[in-house]
Design an enzyme around this catalytic site. Structure first.
Site, PDB file in Angstrom:
ATOM      1  N   SER A   1       0.841  -1.187   0.000  1.00 43.66           N
ATOM      2  CA  SER A   1       0.000   0.000   0.000  1.00 43.66           C
ATOM      3  C   SER A   1       0.877   1.239   0.000  1.00 43.66           C
ATOM      4  CB  SER A   1      -0.882   0.004   1.245  1.00 43.66           C
ATOM      5  OG  SER A   1      -1.547   1.238   1.389  1.00 43.66           O
TER       6      SER A   1
ATOM      7  N   TYR B   1      -1.798  -0.754  10.284  1.00 47.36           N
ATOM      8  CA  TYR B   1      -1.843  -1.154   8.881  1.00 47.36           C
ATOM      9  C   TYR B   1      -0.614  -0.632   8.132  1.00 47.36           C
ATOM     10  CZ  TYR B   1      -3.506  -1.642   4.070  1.00 47.36           C
ATOM     11  OH  TYR B   1      -3.626  -1.959   2.745  1.00 47.36           O
TER      12      TYR B   1
END
Length: 190
Positions: free
Chosen positions: A150, A164
């Site tokens: 990501s 995350y």
């Protein structure tokens, strides 16, 4: 017989086997479908085994599939999943580490259990699946591994999301190191 004359013609993979984690729905399902469209056999894994089997059944008209339950954070489950892939298809040539955990948690209120869950699924799961894929790929003359990360791994974008972002930064580090470590085995890691 599959027609490979379209836009995907340069990217055909007949005779290859792809294992995609988190593939019962969303991005993973689309990736699995794309592999089938270019002639690969596909192992569809997901934490939800019933959904993985249903997706495999649904996509089986496009090519050979196998749907299995696999918790990427559980070493025994990963070993069993890759063993099932080897039993059915002889091993894997491509791994797409797509499974992820996306629950948001405020940094100051986040429990250690929540932090650990994110790291276990995203980072540990990537490591466990990569390791088992490399074992099989070495015996098949090479392969390719794609680890889904990501932009959050290098730049905060969604708050609160510290766990995350840290997990995906770990995926980036695993990817860089594995690309160098397994290049002599003709295994590409991206």
């Amino acid at each position: 017989m599959t027609d490979f004359s379209g836009a995907l013609a340069p990217f055909t993979l007949p005779g290859k086997v792809a294992l995609v984690t988190g593939a019962a729905q969303g991005l993973g399902r689309e990736v699995a479908q794309l592999f089938l469209e270019v002639g690969a056999s596909v192992v569809i894994t997901d934490l939800d085994g019933d959904a993985a089997r249903a997706t495999a059944e649904e996509l089986s008209a496009k090519g050979p599939t196998l749907g299995i339950a696999m918790d990427v954070a559980d070493e025994a489950a990963v070993l069993a999943g890759f063993a099932a892939a080897a039993e059915r298809f002889g091993g894997v040539d491509v791994l797409v580490n797509n499974a992820a955990y996306r629950k948001k948690a405020n940094t100051m209120d986040m429990s250690v259990a929540e932090w650990d869950m994110m790291q276990n699924v995203c980072t540990r799961g990537t490591f466990l699946c990569l390791r088992e894929a490399v074992k099989q790929m070495r015996g098949r003359g090479g392969g390719a591994i794609v680890n889904i990360s990501s932009a959050c791994s290098v730049h905060p974008m969604i708050f609160p999301n510290m766990h995350y972002d840290a997990a995906k930064a770990g995926v980036d580090a695993i990817t860089r190191l594995a690309a160098v470590e397994f290049a002599p085995d003709k295994i590409r890691v991206n």
